[in-house]
Design an enzyme around this catalytic site. Sequence first.
Site, PDB file in Angstrom:
ATOM      1  NE  ARG A  71      -5.140  -3.111 -10.970  1.00 53.69           N
ATOM      2  CZ  ARG A  71      -5.846  -3.989 -11.674  1.00 53.69           C
ATOM      3  NH1 ARG A  71      -7.062  -4.347 -11.247  1.00 53.69           N
ATOM      4  NH2 ARG A  71      -5.354  -4.541 -12.782  1.00 53.69           N
ATOM      5  CD  GLU A 203       5.956  -4.641   5.112  1.00 52.90           C
ATOM      6  OE1 GLU A 203       4.843  -4.389   5.600  1.00 52.90           O
ATOM      7  OE2 GLU A 203       6.198  -4.526   3.893  1.00 52.90           O
ATOM      8  CD  GLU A 205       2.057  -6.086   8.569  1.00 52.64           C
ATOM      9  OE1 GLU A 205       1.035  -5.520   9.012  1.00 52.64           O
ATOM     10  OE2 GLU A 205       2.246  -6.275   7.359  1.00 52.64           O
ATOM     11  CB  SER A 316       7.257   2.639   4.730  1.00 52.37           C
ATOM     12  OG  SER A 316       6.978   2.044   3.472  1.00 52.37           O
TER      13      SER A 316
END
Length: 378
Positions: A71, A203, A205, A316
């Site tokens: 990662r 956010e 969504e 974004s």
Amino acid sequence: MYYFIQIANRKQQKNMTHQGPTLSAVQKKDLQDTALRIVAPGKGILAADESVGSMAKRLAQVGVENTEENRRQYRQILFSADERINACIGGVIFFHETLYQHSDGGVPFVKMIRDRGILIGVKVDKGVVPLAGTSGETTTQGLDGLSERCAQYKKDGASFAKWRCVLKISDTNPSSLAITENANVLARYCSICQQNGIVPIIEPELLPDGDHDLKRCQYVTEKVLAAVYKAMSDHHVYLEGTLLKPNMVTPGHACSTKYSPEEVAMATVTALRRTVPPAVTGVAFLSGGQSEEEASVNLNAINTCPLATPWVLSFSYGRALQASALRTWRGHKENQNTATEQFIKRAEVNSLACQGKYTGGENGGERGPHLYGPGHAY
């Protein structure tokens, strides 16, 4: 009796308009200046805040084991982009783990980004959990201890934060309960962030799962955003020191009707104009499982839509900035530089798109492989 009712109403109105301690003028200026820097002309946000679980899915797609080192290596590919990125990216959202990682040369990732004049953000929610009393709907946890976490992140270099709430579209969802609950959670998060000098990105969504058409998505988007900004008012959030990260208005992935970028743009901008106050500094769209090219083409169409808009309309993006880079890298060190170039290319394309200057890809605007996954969660 009428006299006493009038007295009671006056008392109620007085209580309703009472406001507690507010941000100082200096605090407000700092928050707005930060928000403006993030979405300065031609700039958007790299969302590199995938959780460990989400990274497992991403890495599995290219046959890479989900370890902390892998990662770190992958994030390093993105963060080592050269100065070309400075004109395209105004902010990078980190996951907690990434905030404290270093490059191969021992340079903190935070320093690598900040030295370019790019601001650091951090995902501060703790993920979605079931919302009791609903049909499979969710709310987002993480308000407990948020003020302390924000204070620490501020000391560690973060200037902004992100909190994601998730709603689903069906014949019966989202329910009024889910809309109200998630709106209030977002507003509470915003208030806590701003008290700690952190710009909150909101956010809410709407997932693209399902077969709903464009009109249905627009209707639900308007209802959700209207509730969100009602809650922002109730919580005395300073809107000029916030950014909105909404979904574009698109049909569900199982919808049989295909819509043009211009139709998506008109529905999206109309929904925003009906619900988002002009005081909001900027709108940075999420990509919502669109392909890299589709997300860029739709963003460009939004910025060339003939309807007047008072906000910066930017991006974004996570997957829509990273997919080509990830496919190029595939865990091989010798591919790192080429993968970084792929990321830079997508950043430059989206920089043009958020200025309405993108004219299509090298393949004549082909949409490319979609990045949709049902029930997308961090």
